[in-house]
Design an enzyme around this catalytic site. Structure first.
Site, PDB file in Angstrom:
ATOM      1  N   GLU A 136      61.384  -9.648 111.543  1.00  0.00           N
ATOM      2  CA  GLU A 136      62.238  -9.917 110.374  1.00  0.00           C
ATOM      3  C   GLU A 136      63.337 -10.922 110.679  1.00  0.00           C
ATOM      4  O   GLU A 136      63.724 -11.702 109.808  1.00  0.00           O
ATOM      5  CB  GLU A 136      62.852  -8.620 109.848  1.00  0.00           C
ATOM      6  CG  GLU A 136      61.866  -7.670 109.198  1.00  0.00           C
ATOM      7  CD  GLU A 136      61.276  -6.668 110.170  1.00  0.00           C
ATOM      8  OE1 GLU A 136      60.544  -5.764 109.734  1.00  0.00           O
ATOM      9  OE2 GLU A 136      61.543  -6.806 111.394  1.00  0.00           O
ATOM     10  N   PHE A 198      63.327   8.995 105.962  1.00  0.00           N
ATOM     11  CA  PHE A 198      62.682   8.136 106.951  1.00  0.00           C
ATOM     12  C   PHE A 198      62.903   6.668 106.591  1.00  0.00           C
ATOM     13  O   PHE A 198      62.695   6.260 105.460  1.00  0.00           O
ATOM     14  CB  PHE A 198      61.181   8.449 107.020  1.00  0.00           C
ATOM     15  CG  PHE A 198      60.416   7.550 107.954  1.00  0.00           C
ATOM     16  CD1 PHE A 198      60.621   7.613 109.328  1.00  0.00           C
ATOM     17  CD2 PHE A 198      59.509   6.629 107.458  1.00  0.00           C
ATOM     18  CE1 PHE A 198      59.923   6.779 110.191  1.00  0.00           C
ATOM     19  CE2 PHE A 198      58.800   5.794 108.310  1.00  0.00           C
ATOM     20  CZ  PHE A 198      59.015   5.864 109.682  1.00  0.00           C
ATOM     21  N   GLN A 199      63.348   5.904 107.567  1.00  0.00           N
ATOM     22  CA  GLN A 199      63.622   4.470 107.414  1.00  0.00           C
ATOM     23  C   GLN A 199      64.616   4.185 106.284  1.00  0.00           C
ATOM     24  O   GLN A 199      64.509   3.180 105.586  1.00  0.00           O
ATOM     25  CB  GLN A 199      62.326   3.680 107.208  1.00  0.00           C
ATOM     26  CG  GLN A 199      61.478   3.607 108.485  1.00  0.00           C
ATOM     27  CD  GLN A 199      60.371   2.574 108.412  1.00  0.00           C
ATOM     28  OE1 GLN A 199      59.889   2.232 107.336  1.00  0.00           O
ATOM     29  NE2 GLN A 199      59.949   2.087 109.563  1.00  0.00           N
ATOM     30  N   LYS A 248      61.894   1.953  96.194  1.00  0.00           N
ATOM     31  CA  LYS A 248      60.444   1.887  96.017  1.00  0.00           C
ATOM     32  C   LYS A 248      60.011   2.388  94.649  1.00  0.00           C
ATOM     33  O   LYS A 248      59.063   1.847  94.048  1.00  0.00           O
ATOM     34  CB  LYS A 248      59.747   2.689  97.120  1.00  0.00           C
ATOM     35  CG  LYS A 248      58.235   2.503  97.110  1.00  0.00           C
ATOM     36  CD  LYS A 248      57.576   3.044  98.355  1.00  0.00           C
ATOM     37  CE  LYS A 248      56.074   2.755  98.340  1.00  0.00           C
ATOM     38  NZ  LYS A 248      55.399   3.209  99.575  1.00  0.00           N
ATOM     39  N   MET A 562      75.224 -22.434 129.101  1.00  0.00           N
ATOM     40  CA  MET A 562      76.618 -22.571 128.675  1.00  0.00           C
ATOM     41  C   MET A 562      77.503 -21.532 129.351  1.00  0.00           C
ATOM     42  O   MET A 562      78.648 -21.822 129.728  1.00  0.00           O
ATOM     43  CB  MET A 562      76.727 -22.452 127.148  1.00  0.00           C
ATOM     44  CG  MET A 562      78.119 -22.785 126.621  1.00  0.00           C
ATOM     45  SD  MET A 562      78.648 -24.475 126.989  1.00  0.00           S
ATOM     46  CE  MET A 562      77.871 -25.371 125.644  1.00  0.00           C
TER      47      MET A 562
END
Length: 662
Positions: A136, A198-199, A248, A562
């Protein structure tokens, strides 16, 4: 209604509290009887599409937009209908069609349980292409690359929970660099929100301070309005990211969409900057005519005003120094260009600002990496600050004269005044330019060569020559990023894609994906470091599957370059976990980047000697499709010039590297 959340960050005008969270039921939606026309309009991403329910959409950067004006809707006649007008369809299908109506043709979406309805709807669209990232974060950075290189709004989609939280770095990056983006996330069903399902993560709360605005959709009927508002917010005023969180059950609910809903942002639209005041523009012209050592300090807010900026320079002969974000707004190779200013800017750019008597700060925010010690920055100069974000004016450095508005409109107005006064007002800054030319000759950007080793600066210089300065360049973050800013000569806006404000490693490869999707046929090169590259190396799979002709020039020094430079300068070269190779096999290159490319079926080569570099880069550019070139460079190189953090121009460092002690 939709529950919405706006960030508390003062740098953005926030939508009105008119939008509030309300409770809704889960019953099938009923179509509202009234139909209304949205009060404002903007340029669509795909002009060939006929759009209804139009809303404002100027393509802008941090200081470039116009005030919306009333318009009428346009019938959506060219989109092939998937549903009859009064046929109920899922909320996910409404969402996808809303994106189509905004002119979206490409999205970067990774599916999951809470977003799979959206992906199912995407398969039913013959307009929107999904470029499937392998993470993602790769998707959100690709959406940024798409937006930065095209000026259009980038769109990414992720599922709930970890999918949504993986977008966080990209959202923060887009906010800091003023990139227009709409991120859509799936969410658990409404009845499960707040139950630690969940999630489930409260992504609206997580992203509240790193988005320009965000929404939690609680009514399927609100989807058309929310999507319209999201694109308007992302692109108007100072651009930024907007997040839409869609439960959803909303995605699954059947409804007949009303495409003519009115947007509800009265507080926001009323506070958008108006056209610049002509009296203020007259004062700017007067200050220019009274000055002897003026300098332009231009930033990302000028990317949409390149033509007007060039005309202003043509009329006045004022030299131009650019921020990291502003590279390309004025041609780097032009005789009046001072290239980049700031911590790793040219000596002559920083000299010009230090000695100037008038600093014209257009589309900038006086970032600490530019100013260093604020009290010493442009201490001799009167400061004129033009920016679209009122919160930036006076935030870090108090200007003598400020204009809160669109840089493009301001420059047009100033140019018009200058042209009308052409016979009466003459500018002669030749002595000032000669003084700066002496500094250019005395302190050019340079590098040293040690035997057969490849100087990383030389690799970028050769790439610039072989592409004639026309490639779109993306980078990760670190030394290679600064060298790419210094040694590649950018000719036009949106050629240079880098994570400026956030400094997000792993940005370069996925950003190149977005640029390649938005600019088919363009030469796109990711100049990356081994540390940044490996953070999103999985996106090689996306590049291969999508057959994107992205060239990766990897400056591989086996270190976090760096950080090593700072260790050399300020920590007596004590290495604190900055070596990225295998300590048990220091003579070998580890990991073998060529194997990553091989695993994804991408041609790759390694070059270790300077004499072989030009031919290797030419082969990379000539090879069809993607290609990875692993350029082995010494880790002792330092990015110079360098003004230490919090320092002033008098503290500039122009010599040395990791081969000596400090």
């Amino acid at each position: 209604m939709a529950a919405s959340s706006s960030a508390t960050r003062a740098a953005f005008i926030k939508p009105s509290s008119f939008i509030s969270s309300t409770t809704t039921n889960n019953n099938k939606s009923s179509l509202p009887v009234s139909r209304s026309i949205l009060p404002v309009s903007y340029t669509r991403q795909n002009p060939s599409l006929h759009i209804s329910n139009s809303v404002p959409k100027p393509f802008a950067t941090s200081a470039s937009t116009t005030t919306p004006t009333p318009t009428t809707t346009i019938p959506l006649t060219k989109l092939p209908p998937r549903f009859s007008p009064d046929e109920p369809r899922k909320g996910a299908d409404i969402l996808v069609e809303a994106l189509e109506r905004e002119g979206v043709t490409d999205v970067f979406a990774y599916p999951g349980g809470a977003s799979m309805e959206i992906h199912q709807a995407l398969t039913r669209s013959n307009i929107i292409r999904n470029v499937l990232p392998r993470h993602e974060q790769g998707g959100v950075f690709a959406a940024e690359g798409y937006a930065r290189s095209s000026g259009k709004t980038g769109v990414c989609i992720a599922t709930s929970g970890p999918g949504a939280t993986n977008l966080v770095s990209g959202l923060a990056d887009a906010l800091l660099d003023s990139v227009p983006m709409v991120a859509i996330t799936g969410q658990v069903p409404r009845r499960m929100i707040g139950t630690d399902a969940f999630q489930e993560t409260p992504i609206v709360e997580v992203t509240r301070s790193i988005t320009k605005h965000n929404y939690l959709v609680l009514d399927v009927d609100d989807i058309p309005r929310i999507v319209s508002e999201a694109f308007f917010l992302a692109t108007s005023g100072r651009p930024g990211p907007v997040l839409i969180d869609v439960p959803k059950d909303i995605q699954q609910q059947l409804a007949v969409p009303n495409w003519n809903q009115q947007i509800r942002l009265p507080g926001y639209t009323s506070r958008l900057p108006k056209d610049p005041n002509e009296e203020l523009l007259e004062q700017i012209v007067r200050l220019v005519s009274e000055s002897q050592k003026p300098v332009l300090y231009v930033g990302g807010g000028c990317l949409n005003s390149s033509e007007e900026l060039r005309r202003f320079v043509e009329l006045t002969g004022i030299p131009v120094a650019s921020t990291l974000m502003g590279l390309g707004s004025y041609p780097s190779s032009d005789k009046l260009s001072l290239q980049m200013l700031g911590m790793h800017g040219t000596v002559y750019a920083n000299y010009a600002v230090d000695k100037s008597d008038l600093l014209l700060a257009f589309g900038v925010r006086f970032d600490d990496r530019v100013t260093g010690k604020l009290e010493a920055f442009a201490s001799r100069a009167k400061i004129v600050h033009i920016d679209i974000d009122s919160a930036e004016i006076g935030k870090n450095k108090q200007p003598h004269l400020s204009v809160c508005g669109d840089v493009k409109l301001a420059l047009k107005g100033i140019n018009k005044l200058l042209e009308s006064k052409a016979g009466s007002v003459k500018f002669d800054f030749s002595a000032w330019r000669e003084e700066l030319d002496e500094q250019k000759a005395k302190y050019p950007l340079s590098f040293k060569t040690f035997e057969e080793a490849i100087p990383p600066q030389y690799a970028i210089q050769v790439l610039d020559e072989l592409t004639d300065g026309n490639a779109i360049i993306s980078t990760g973050v670190g030394q290679h990023q600064m060298w790419a800013a210094q040694f590649y000569k950018y000719k036009r806006p949106r050629q240079w894609l880098t994570s400026g404000g956030l400094g997000a490693m792993g940005f370069g490869l996925p950003a190149a994906i977005g640029a390649a999707v938005a600019n088919p046929g363009a030469v796109v090169v990711d100049i990356d470091g081994d540390g940044s590259f490996i953070m999103n190396v999985q996106e090689l799979a996306t590049i291969k599957v999508e057959n994107l002709p992205i060239k990766i020039m990897l400056l591989n020094n086996q270190h976090l370059g760096m950080v090593v430079q700072w260790e050399d300068r300020f920590y007596k070269a004590n290495r604190a976990h900055t070596y990225l190779g295998d300590p048990s096999r220091e003579s070998e290159i580890f990991p073998n980047m060529l194997k990553f490319a091989e695993a994804c079926g991408i041609p790759a080569a390694r070059v270790t000697r300077k004499e072989d570099l030009r031919a290797a880069i030419q082969t990379m550019l000539d090879t069809p499709g993607p290609y990875l070139l692993d350029v082995i460079v010494p880790h002792q190189e330092h990015v110079l010039p360098m003004i230490p953090s919090g320092g002033a121009f008098k503290d500039v460092i122009t010599e040395g590297d990791g081969r000596r002690k400090y």
